[in-house]
Each structure stands twice: as structure tokens, then as C-alpha cells.
Design a protein around this motif. Sequence first.
Motif, PDB file in Angstrom:
ATOM      1  N   LEU A 121       0.833  -1.202   0.000  1.00  0.00           N
ATOM      2  CA  LEU A 121       0.000   0.000   0.000  1.00  0.00           C
ATOM      3  C   LEU A 121       0.865   1.248   0.000  1.00  0.00           C
ATOM      4  O   LEU A 121       0.602   2.205  -0.724  1.00  0.00           O
ATOM      5  CB  LEU A 121      -0.903   0.011   1.241  1.00  0.00           C
ATOM      6  CG  LEU A 121      -2.194  -0.782   1.118  1.00  0.00           C
ATOM      7  CD1 LEU A 121      -2.896  -0.864   2.466  1.00  0.00           C
ATOM      8  CD2 LEU A 121      -3.106  -0.162   0.088  1.00  0.00           C
ATOM      9  N   ARG A 122       1.918   1.251   0.805  1.00  0.00           N
ATOM     10  CA  ARG A 122       2.796   2.414   0.889  1.00  0.00           C
ATOM     11  C   ARG A 122       3.492   2.668  -0.441  1.00  0.00           C
ATOM     12  O   ARG A 122       3.570   3.804  -0.907  1.00  0.00           O
ATOM     13  CB  ARG A 122       3.832   2.204   2.006  1.00  0.00           C
ATOM     14  CG  ARG A 122       4.072   3.453   2.804  1.00  0.00           C
ATOM     15  CD  ARG A 122       5.006   3.310   3.990  1.00  0.00           C
ATOM     16  NE  ARG A 122       5.667   2.039   4.153  1.00  0.00           N
ATOM     17  CZ  ARG A 122       5.286   1.112   5.048  1.00  0.00           C
ATOM     18  NH1 ARG A 122       4.264   1.307   5.841  1.00  0.00           N
ATOM     19  NH2 ARG A 122       5.964  -0.010   5.135  1.00  0.00           N
ATOM     20  N   GLU A 123       3.980   1.598  -1.071  1.00  0.00           N
ATOM     21  CA  GLU A 123       4.658   1.759  -2.365  1.00  0.00           C
ATOM     22  C   GLU A 123       3.679   2.255  -3.422  1.00  0.00           C
ATOM     23  O   GLU A 123       4.015   3.109  -4.248  1.00  0.00           O
ATOM     24  CB  GLU A 123       5.272   0.427  -2.792  1.00  0.00           C
ATOM     25  CG  GLU A 123       6.480   0.036  -1.956  1.00  0.00           C
ATOM     26  CD  GLU A 123       6.996  -1.357  -2.302  1.00  0.00           C
ATOM     27  OE1 GLU A 123       6.386  -2.036  -3.162  1.00  0.00           O
ATOM     28  OE2 GLU A 123       8.014  -1.754  -1.703  1.00  0.00           O
ATOM     29  N   HIS A 124       2.461   1.709  -3.398  1.00  0.00           N
ATOM     30  CA  HIS A 124       1.433   2.130  -4.346  1.00  0.00           C
ATOM     31  C   HIS A 124       1.132   3.615  -4.141  1.00  0.00           C
ATOM     32  O   HIS A 124       1.091   4.387  -5.102  1.00  0.00           O
ATOM     33  CB  HIS A 124       0.188   1.276  -4.116  1.00  0.00           C
ATOM     34  CG  HIS A 124      -0.947   1.593  -5.030  1.00  0.00           C
ATOM     35  ND1 HIS A 124      -0.873   1.380  -6.388  1.00  0.00           N
ATOM     36  CD2 HIS A 124      -2.174   2.096  -4.788  1.00  0.00           C
ATOM     37  CE1 HIS A 124      -2.020   1.755  -6.941  1.00  0.00           C
ATOM     38  NE2 HIS A 124      -2.823   2.193  -5.980  1.00  0.00           N
ATOM     39  N   HIS A 125       0.958   3.999  -2.896  1.00  0.00           N
ATOM     40  CA  HIS A 125       0.673   5.401  -2.566  1.00  0.00           C
ATOM     41  C   HIS A 125       1.818   6.306  -3.010  1.00  0.00           C
ATOM     42  O   HIS A 125       1.595   7.369  -3.585  1.00  0.00           O
ATOM     43  CB  HIS A 125       0.450   5.521  -1.054  1.00  0.00           C
ATOM     44  CG  HIS A 125       0.225   6.929  -0.607  1.00  0.00           C
ATOM     45  ND1 HIS A 125       1.199   7.660   0.028  1.00  0.00           N
ATOM     46  CD2 HIS A 125      -0.850   7.741  -0.725  1.00  0.00           C
ATOM     47  CE1 HIS A 125       0.716   8.863   0.288  1.00  0.00           C
ATOM     48  NE2 HIS A 125      -0.511   8.942  -0.147  1.00  0.00           N
TER      49      HIS A 125
ATOM     50  N   ARG B  26       3.531  10.509  -9.202  1.00  0.00           N
ATOM     51  CA  ARG B  26       2.928  10.805 -10.505  1.00  0.00           C
ATOM     52  C   ARG B  26       2.130  12.103 -10.450  1.00  0.00           C
ATOM     53  O   ARG B  26       2.220  12.936 -11.364  1.00  0.00           O
ATOM     54  CB  ARG B  26       2.034   9.635 -10.942  1.00  0.00           C
ATOM     55  CG  ARG B  26       1.573   9.762 -12.372  1.00  0.00           C
ATOM     56  CD  ARG B  26       0.841   8.517 -12.828  1.00  0.00           C
ATOM     57  NE  ARG B  26      -0.418   8.388 -12.114  1.00  0.00           N
ATOM     58  CZ  ARG B  26      -0.853   7.269 -11.529  1.00  0.00           C
ATOM     59  NH1 ARG B  26      -0.122   6.175 -11.587  1.00  0.00           N
ATOM     60  NH2 ARG B  26      -2.012   7.238 -10.902  1.00  0.00           N
ATOM     61  N   ASN B  27       1.362  12.285  -9.369  1.00  0.00           N
ATOM     62  CA  ASN B  27       0.580  13.514  -9.231  1.00  0.00           C
ATOM     63  C   ASN B  27       1.489  14.728  -9.138  1.00  0.00           C
ATOM     64  O   ASN B  27       1.205  15.773  -9.724  1.00  0.00           O
ATOM     65  CB  ASN B  27      -0.309  13.441  -7.986  1.00  0.00           C
ATOM     66  CG  ASN B  27      -1.468  12.478  -8.164  1.00  0.00           C
ATOM     67  OD1 ASN B  27      -1.749  12.034  -9.279  1.00  0.00           O
ATOM     68  ND2 ASN B  27      -2.134  12.145  -7.080  1.00  0.00           N
ATOM     69  N   ARG B  28       2.590  14.591  -8.397  1.00  0.00           N
ATOM     70  CA  ARG B  28       3.513  15.724  -8.265  1.00  0.00           C
ATOM     71  C   ARG B  28       4.122  16.062  -9.622  1.00  0.00           C
ATOM     72  O   ARG B  28       4.207  17.236  -9.988  1.00  0.00           O
ATOM     73  CB  ARG B  28       4.618  15.379  -7.255  1.00  0.00           C
ATOM     74  CG  ARG B  28       5.580  16.539  -7.024  1.00  0.00           C
ATOM     75  CD  ARG B  28       6.689  16.155  -6.057  1.00  0.00           C
ATOM     76  NE  ARG B  28       6.151  15.724  -4.769  1.00  0.00           N
ATOM     77  CZ  ARG B  28       6.436  14.554  -4.192  1.00  0.00           C
ATOM     78  NH1 ARG B  28       7.228  13.694  -4.770  1.00  0.00           N
ATOM     79  NH2 ARG B  28       5.908  14.246  -3.029  1.00  0.00           N
ATOM     80  N   ALA B  29       4.510  15.046 -10.374  1.00  0.00           N
ATOM     81  CA  ALA B  29       5.100  15.280 -11.696  1.00  0.00           C
ATOM     82  C   ALA B  29       4.086  15.970 -12.613  1.00  0.00           C
ATOM     83  O   ALA B  29       4.440  16.898 -13.343  1.00  0.00           O
ATOM     84  CB  ALA B  29       5.567  13.953 -12.300  1.00  0.00           C
TER      85      ALA B  29
END
Length: 50
Positions: free
Chosen positions: A6-10, A16-19
Motif C-alpha cells: 500500500l505504501r509503495e502504491h501510494h 505521478r501527481n507531483r510530476a
Amino acid sequence: MSDRQLREHHDRIVARNRAAREAQMAEAQRHADERNRDRAARQAAQSRPR
């Protein structure tokens, strides 16, 4: 999913959102720069003595 998964997925989603946000801001800044350049060029043309 395990906690680690879950942490890696998050982390991937956050990255991706930051990029995407940074790309969007860079694009907006580029447009602002173009508008400012256009406006400066118009003002220079208007203030040039005839």
C-alpha cells in the motif's frame, strides 16, 4: 495488499501527481512568459516615437 505494498502504491501515485502538477505549472508559466513578452513588444511598439 500488505502495508508495504500500500505504501509503495501510494508513493507511486503521489510521485505521478507531483510530476503532473509540476508539468502543468511549468506550462502555465511558459504561457505567462509568452503573454508578458507579447505585451512588452506591443508597449514598445506603441511608445516608439513616430
